[in-house]
Design a protein around this motif. Structure first.
Motif, PDB file in Angstrom:
ATOM      1  N   ASP A   1      -6.105  -1.106   6.979  1.00 44.34           N
ATOM      2  CA  ASP A   1      -6.477  -2.382   6.369  1.00 44.34           C
ATOM      3  C   ASP A   1      -7.934  -2.366   5.912  1.00 44.34           C
TER       4      ASP A   1
ATOM      5  N   ALA B   1       0.850  -1.190   0.000  1.00 43.04           N
ATOM      6  CA  ALA B   1       0.000   0.000   0.000  1.00 43.04           C
ATOM      7  C   ALA B   1       0.884   1.237   0.000  1.00 43.04           C
TER       8      ALA B   1
ATOM      9  N   ASP C   1       3.988  -4.285   4.394  1.00 42.48           N
ATOM     10  CA  ASP C   1       3.068  -4.088   3.272  1.00 42.48           C
ATOM     11  C   ASP C   1       2.680  -2.621   3.070  1.00 42.48           C
ATOM     12  N   ILE C   2       3.484  -1.710   3.642  1.00 45.91           N
ATOM     13  CA  ILE C   2       3.219  -0.274   3.497  1.00 45.91           C
ATOM     14  C   ILE C   2       4.485   0.440   3.035  1.00 45.91           C
TER      15      ILE C   2
ATOM     16  N   VAL D   1       1.376   4.975   0.701  1.00 44.37           N
ATOM     17  CA  VAL D   1       0.711   5.871   1.649  1.00 44.37           C
ATOM     18  C   VAL D   1       1.290   7.280   1.589  1.00 44.37           C
TER      19      VAL D   1
ATOM     20  N   ARG E   1      -8.208  -0.290   2.817  1.00 45.45           N
ATOM     21  CA  ARG E   1      -7.646  -1.016   1.669  1.00 45.45           C
ATOM     22  C   ARG E   1      -8.635  -2.017   1.107  1.00 45.45           C
TER      23      ARG E   1
ATOM     24  N   ASP F   1      -2.322   4.907  -2.689  1.00 47.28           N
ATOM     25  CA  ASP F   1      -3.468   4.039  -2.398  1.00 47.28           C
ATOM     26  C   ASP F   1      -4.235   4.553  -1.182  1.00 47.28           C
ATOM     27  N   ILE F   2      -3.470   5.032  -0.188  1.00 50.48           N
ATOM     28  CA  ILE F   2      -4.038   5.477   1.091  1.00 50.48           C
ATOM     29  C   ILE F   2      -3.467   6.849   1.435  1.00 50.48           C
TER      30      ILE F   2
END
Length: 220
Positions: free
Chosen positions: A124, A10, A34-35, A12, A127, A57-58
């Motif tokens: 999460d 992800a 995963d970030i 960010v 996502r 994504d975030i």
């Protein structure tokens, strides 16, 4: 034999005007496998510019920002980039601010001072296309959305098992899946299965909608 696929990373963007808070967030999020923190902004105008340029994504977004507040920035970003998921992380907790942020398109709402685990749970959820409300603001949002008891909602809730009702009541409180698992002495996977079953039976898309049905049914 194929190897298990790696979790998607992800990307960010952090929007925070307090340098120490910004640094702490970057360190905490960068420690997650995963970030990837791809950018930072310290006011609302820069948030819109960086979001447009980086297409993260975030976005982890504060409300109290210089020049343009986080609610206005959220609305502009969502208008231009509806696929971007926005997690509010703020000290602002009044009903008007919470409702305004969600109405602007925020996908999750966390209160500053929350644990890293809760922030990650909010990320999460965002996502996965779901909603997340910090327990500190969940009740006021649910009260705002509450309408007189609805017979159709009551009938839908009547389809739930006793365990699913217990899970749903904790969802109304804004509890995350790990918190529900701990409260009910269940495994996280079991809770995830119950949450999926609740959403299917109530014909809703996310946790906030499930909580609204619970309130309108008179369950809580």
């Amino acid at each position: 034999m194929s190897e298990a696929s790696e979790p998607a990373i992800a990307r960010v963007l952090i929007v925070e005007d307090d340098p120490m808070m910004q640094l702490g967030l970057e360190q905490s999020l960068s420690n997650q496998p995963d970030i990837e923190v791809v950018g930072r902004a310290d006011d609302g105008y820069l948030a819109v510019e960086e979001a447009t340029k980086l297409k993260p994504d975030i976005i982890v977004m504060d409300i109290g920002l210089p020049r343009m507040d986080g609610i206005a920035a959220t609305a502009k970003i969502k208008e231009a980039l509806p696929q971007v998921r926005i997690v509010m992380l703020t000290s602002h907790t009044t009903e008007n601010e919470v409702i305004a942020a969600l109405s602007a398109g925020a996908d999750a709402y966390c209160v500053k001072g929350t644990t890293v685990e809760r922030l990650l749970a909010a990320i999460d959820a965002a996502r996965e296309g779901a909603s997340y409300l910090d327990p500190l603001v969940a009740r006021q949002v649910m009260d705002h959305l509450k309408t007189p008891t609805n017979a159709a909602d009551a009938a839908a809730v009547g389809l739930l098992s006793q365990r699913e009702i217990e899970v749903l009541k904790l969802m109304v409180e804004g509890r995350s899946n790990p918190e529900i698992a701990q409260a009910l002495y269940l495994s996280p996977n079991t809770v995830k299965t119950h949450v999926r079953g609740i959403m299917n039976k109530l014909a809703v898309d996310d946790r906030v909608q499930a909580a609204v049905v619970a309130l309108r049914s008179g369950l809580v």
